[in-house]
Design a protein around this motif. Structure first.
Motif, PDB file in Angstrom:
ATOM      1  N   SER A 211       1.030  -1.243   0.181  1.00 22.33           N
ATOM      2  CA  SER A 211       0.069   0.127  -0.143  1.00 22.33           C
ATOM      3  C   SER A 211       1.029   1.196   0.178  1.00 22.33           C
ATOM      4  N   VAL A 212       0.261   2.452  -0.396  1.00 24.89           N
ATOM      5  CA  VAL A 212       1.163   3.576  -0.461  1.00 24.89           C
ATOM      6  C   VAL A 212      -0.029   4.782   0.043  1.00 24.89           C
ATOM      7  N   GLU A 213       0.743   5.640   0.718  1.00 24.55           N
ATOM      8  CA  GLU A 213      -0.069   6.974   1.035  1.00 24.55           C
ATOM      9  C   GLU A 213       0.329   8.031  -0.265  1.00 24.55           C
ATOM     10  N   VAL A 214      -0.564   8.456  -0.571  1.00 25.90           N
ATOM     11  CA  VAL A 214      -0.427   9.644  -1.638  1.00 25.90           C
ATOM     12  C   VAL A 214      -0.954  11.091  -1.204  1.00 25.90           C
ATOM     13  N   ARG A 215      -0.251  12.140  -1.292  1.00 27.41           N
ATOM     14  CA  ARG A 215      -0.788  13.412  -1.000  1.00 27.41           C
ATOM     15  C   ARG A 215      -0.873  14.013  -2.153  1.00 27.41           C
ATOM     16  N   VAL A 216      -2.139  14.623  -2.350  1.00 28.60           N
ATOM     17  CA  VAL A 216      -2.103  15.258  -3.485  1.00 28.60           C
ATOM     18  C   VAL A 216      -2.704  16.814  -3.406  1.00 28.60           C
TER      19      VAL A 216
ATOM     20  N   ALA B   3     -12.812  17.374  -6.486  1.00 25.59           N
ATOM     21  CA  ALA B   3     -11.565  18.379  -6.661  1.00 25.59           C
ATOM     22  C   ALA B   3     -12.043  19.256  -5.236  1.00 25.59           C
ATOM     23  N   ASN B   4     -13.107  19.572  -4.590  1.00 30.46           N
ATOM     24  CA  ASN B   4     -13.193  20.249  -3.323  1.00 30.46           C
ATOM     25  C   ASN B   4     -12.623  19.384  -2.191  1.00 30.46           C
ATOM     26  N   GLN B   5     -12.297  18.227  -2.389  1.00 31.89           N
ATOM     27  CA  GLN B   5     -11.593  17.227  -1.417  1.00 31.89           C
ATOM     28  C   GLN B   5     -10.042  17.637  -1.141  1.00 31.89           C
ATOM     29  N   LEU B   6      -9.637  18.210  -2.369  1.00 29.74           N
ATOM     30  CA  LEU B   6      -8.136  18.653  -2.229  1.00 29.74           C
ATOM     31  C   LEU B   6      -7.788  19.763  -1.521  1.00 29.74           C
ATOM     32  N   PRO B   7      -6.711  19.891  -0.735  1.00 25.16           N
ATOM     33  CA  PRO B   7      -5.581  18.666  -0.945  1.00 25.16           C
ATOM     34  C   PRO B   7      -6.097  17.613  -0.019  1.00 25.16           C
ATOM     35  N   ALA B   8      -5.725  16.476  -0.458  1.00 27.17           N
ATOM     36  CA  ALA B   8      -6.041  15.086   0.153  1.00 27.17           C
ATOM     37  C   ALA B   8      -4.922  14.408   0.427  1.00 27.17           C
ATOM     38  N   THR B   9      -4.903  13.000   1.422  1.00 25.81           N
ATOM     39  CA  THR B   9      -4.217  12.170   1.256  1.00 25.81           C
ATOM     40  C   THR B   9      -5.011  11.110   1.299  1.00 25.81           C
ATOM     41  N   VAL B  10      -4.738   9.866   0.288  1.00 23.91           N
ATOM     42  CA  VAL B  10      -5.444   8.728  -0.131  1.00 23.91           C
ATOM     43  C   VAL B  10      -4.451   7.657  -0.128  1.00 23.91           C
ATOM     44  N   ARG B  11      -5.044   6.528   0.207  1.00 25.02           N
ATOM     45  CA  ARG B  11      -4.323   5.117   0.279  1.00 25.02           C
ATOM     46  C   ARG B  11      -4.629   4.364  -1.082  1.00 25.02           C
ATOM     47  N   LEU B  12      -3.589   3.845  -1.705  1.00 23.32           N
ATOM     48  CA  LEU B  12      -3.831   3.055  -2.852  1.00 23.32           C
ATOM     49  C   LEU B  12      -3.002   1.557  -2.136  1.00 23.32           C
ATOM     50  N   ASP B  13      -3.912   0.489  -2.669  1.00 34.16           N
ATOM     51  CA  ASP B  13      -3.396  -0.698  -2.019  1.00 34.16           C
ATOM     52  C   ASP B  13      -3.722  -1.914  -2.927  1.00 34.16           C
ATOM     53  N   ASP B  14      -3.306  -2.974  -2.521  1.00 31.05           N
ATOM     54  CA  ASP B  14      -3.501  -4.167  -3.343  1.00 31.05           C
ATOM     55  C   ASP B  14      -4.995  -4.528  -3.458  1.00 31.05           C
TER      56      ASP B  14
ATOM     57  N   ALA C 113       8.246   4.016   0.289  1.00 31.62           N
ATOM     58  CA  ALA C 113       7.959   5.269  -0.200  1.00 31.62           C
ATOM     59  C   ALA C 113       7.721   6.144   0.695  1.00 31.62           C
ATOM     60  N   GLY C 114       7.262   5.787   1.926  1.00 30.18           N
ATOM     61  CA  GLY C 114       6.509   6.955   2.727  1.00 30.18           C
ATOM     62  C   GLY C 114       5.235   7.682   2.176  1.00 30.18           C
ATOM     63  N   VAL C 115       5.203   8.898   2.432  1.00 32.03           N
ATOM     64  CA  VAL C 115       4.057   9.617   1.645  1.00 32.03           C
ATOM     65  C   VAL C 115       4.638  10.081   0.362  1.00 32.03           C
ATOM     66  N   ILE C 116       3.720   9.715  -0.668  1.00 31.49           N
ATOM     67  CA  ILE C 116       4.390  10.295  -1.948  1.00 31.49           C
ATOM     68  C   ILE C 116       3.538  11.558  -2.334  1.00 31.49           C
ATOM     69  N   ASP C 117       4.045  12.512  -2.721  1.00 31.65           N
ATOM     70  CA  ASP C 117       3.575  14.003  -2.960  1.00 31.65           C
ATOM     71  C   ASP C 117       3.353  13.918  -4.407  1.00 31.65           C
ATOM     72  N   VAL C 118       2.236  14.521  -4.910  1.00 34.26           N
ATOM     73  CA  VAL C 118       1.836  14.656  -6.225  1.00 34.26           C
ATOM     74  C   VAL C 118       1.159  15.846  -6.397  1.00 34.26           C
ATOM     75  N   THR C 119       1.694  16.934  -6.882  1.00 32.18           N
ATOM     76  CA  THR C 119       1.350  18.264  -7.491  1.00 32.18           C
ATOM     77  C   THR C 119       0.645  18.126  -8.883  1.00 32.18           C
ATOM     78  N   ILE C 120      -0.676  18.433  -8.826  1.00 36.28           N
ATOM     79  CA  ILE C 120      -1.064  18.811 -10.168  1.00 36.28           C
ATOM     80  C   ILE C 120      -1.001  20.268 -10.527  1.00 36.28           C
ATOM     81  N   ALA C 121       0.200  20.184 -11.705  1.00 29.30           N
ATOM     82  CA  ALA C 121       0.519  21.635 -12.368  1.00 29.30           C
ATOM     83  C   ALA C 121       0.612  21.717 -13.684  1.00 29.30           C
ATOM     84  N   ASP C 122      -0.013  20.689 -14.568  1.00 22.71           N
ATOM     85  CA  ASP C 122       0.482  20.847 -15.809  1.00 22.71           C
ATOM     86  C   ASP C 122      -0.943  20.466 -16.384  1.00 22.71           C
ATOM     87  N   ILE C 123      -1.133  20.966 -17.674  1.00 25.54           N
ATOM     88  CA  ILE C 123      -2.413  21.076 -18.405  1.00 25.54           C
ATOM     89  C   ILE C 123      -2.211  20.043 -19.762  1.00 25.54           C
TER      90      ILE C 123
END
Length: 348
Positions: free
Chosen positions: A236-241, A278-289, A336-346
């Motif tokens: 599982s990974v934790e993702v901060r978006v 989008a109104n939930q951002l910023p958010a931390t979610v978990r992705l797993d098996d 990986a710990g908490v993985i940071d993802v910034t939405i910055a491109d179009i």
């Protein structure tokens, strides 16, 4: 009344048939033509055909994830009027129901149409109205639960489970309710309960053979996980978006956000997918098996992955021009710990 519904159904089906993705159309004369068209139509018509007749919510492939993996951006002219026709037909149906709010059949068709348009929040409300008018309809309650889960990013929470339980109380053999109950048990690592629900599903009279076969595969998978005591081993990974400051003002609160993991082998088939608003951002979610689309492609099968996030104004899983994206780049799936993802491109 019957004539009206035939007209509405024809309009909705016609609009749906117009938006079969070009990528799913095999070249004329090829051996894959029939299979490609069948797959496309099955995915598009599932909202208008009773769910028990087609593939159910049981880990045979998340439509959103399948759309993410393919992804040529369609030109602006491709089927430009088809979504408009669909939206117009649904809008007319919604307007009619404002004048006739006791039409259970109408609310049901509206709910299924909203699901076809990937508007699970609106579908949930329409299903709620339909269920209030037909409280003894187990299939309708199962569809309601499915819409609730979809509107909540795939989370089968307590409110959704109550609807599933109510459907099974009305009909212990309701296929979609059994599939949802099994998936919920699997997600919480209750493999014994998941196997029981899938076993019941596999024995439902007149069940489509492919669904029974998938249920048996799921039983084998759950049995193997239980035998390994794999709760601790499942990846599982934790993702901060978050959104970049430059794009924050361009995003509407109702826009859909897809967060998904990709393997480092070049495939666009996601290993796990979560859907947010989008109104939930910023958010931390978990992705797993537990979110894997197939047993053969899990987070735990790959030591290097990337996490992508995309804002879709249309709410569609297929990438489109104007969507906003971000990626983590290659990271370890193990430490990986908490993985940071910034939405910055179009997407251009």
């Amino acid at each position: 009344m019957i004539a009206f519904w035939l007209i509405v159904a024809a309009m909705l089906l016609g609009a749906l048939l117009c938006v079969v993705p070009p990528m799913l159309r095999a070249p004329a004369g090829s051996q894959g033509t029939a299979h490609a068209m069948h797959a496309a139509l099955a995915g598009l018509l599932i909202a208008l055909v009773p769910a028990s007749a087609l593939t159910l919510y049981m880990r045979v492939g998340d439509p959103a994830a399948l759309a993410i993996q393919t992804a040529p951006v369609a030109s602006k002219g491709d089927h430009a009027d088809a979504p408009v026709s669909m939206q117009a037909a649904v809008s007319r149906l919604a307007a009619r129901l404002r004048d006739d709010p006791d039409d259970a059949q109408g609310w049901t068709m509206l709910a299924r149409s909203y699901m076809a348009l990937d508007r699970p929040g609106d579908a949930t409300e329409a299903y709620r109205r339909a269920v209030a008018l037909r409280p003894r309809d187990a299939e309708l309650r199962a569809d309601y639960a499915d819409a609730m889960a979809s509107a909540n990013g795939g989370d089968l929470n307590d409110a959704t489970l109550k609807v599933i339980d109510a459907a099974l109380a009305l009909d212990p053999d309701e296929p979609k309710a059994l599939a949802l109950a099994a998936s919920a048990a699997f997600d919480r690592r209750d493999y014994a309960s998941a196997m029981q629900f899938w076993e019941r599903l596999s024995k439902v009279p007149d069940l489509a053979p492919e669904i029974a076969q998938q249920a048996r595969k799921n039983i084998d998978e759950a049995r193997a996980l239980a035998a390994k005591g794999s709760v601790a081993k499942a990846a599982s990974v934790e993702v901060r978006v978050r959104l970049s400051a430059e794009l924050e003002k361009r995003v509407r609160p109702t826009d859909t956000v897809f967060v998904y993991a990709l393997a480092d082998d070049g495939s666009r088939m996601p290993l796990a997918v979560r859907r947010l608003s989008a109104n939930q951002l910023p958010a931390t979610v978990r992705l797993d098996d537990s979110m894997s689309m197939t047993p053969s492609r899990r987070l735990s099968d790959f030591s290097r992955i990337s996490i992508d996030a995309r804002v879709s104004a249309s709410g569609q899983a297929r990438p489109a021009s104007g969507d906003m994206t971000g990626t983590s780049g290659p990271v370890s799936s193990k430490d990986a710990g908490v993985i940071d993802v910034t939405i910055a491109d179009i997407v251009r």
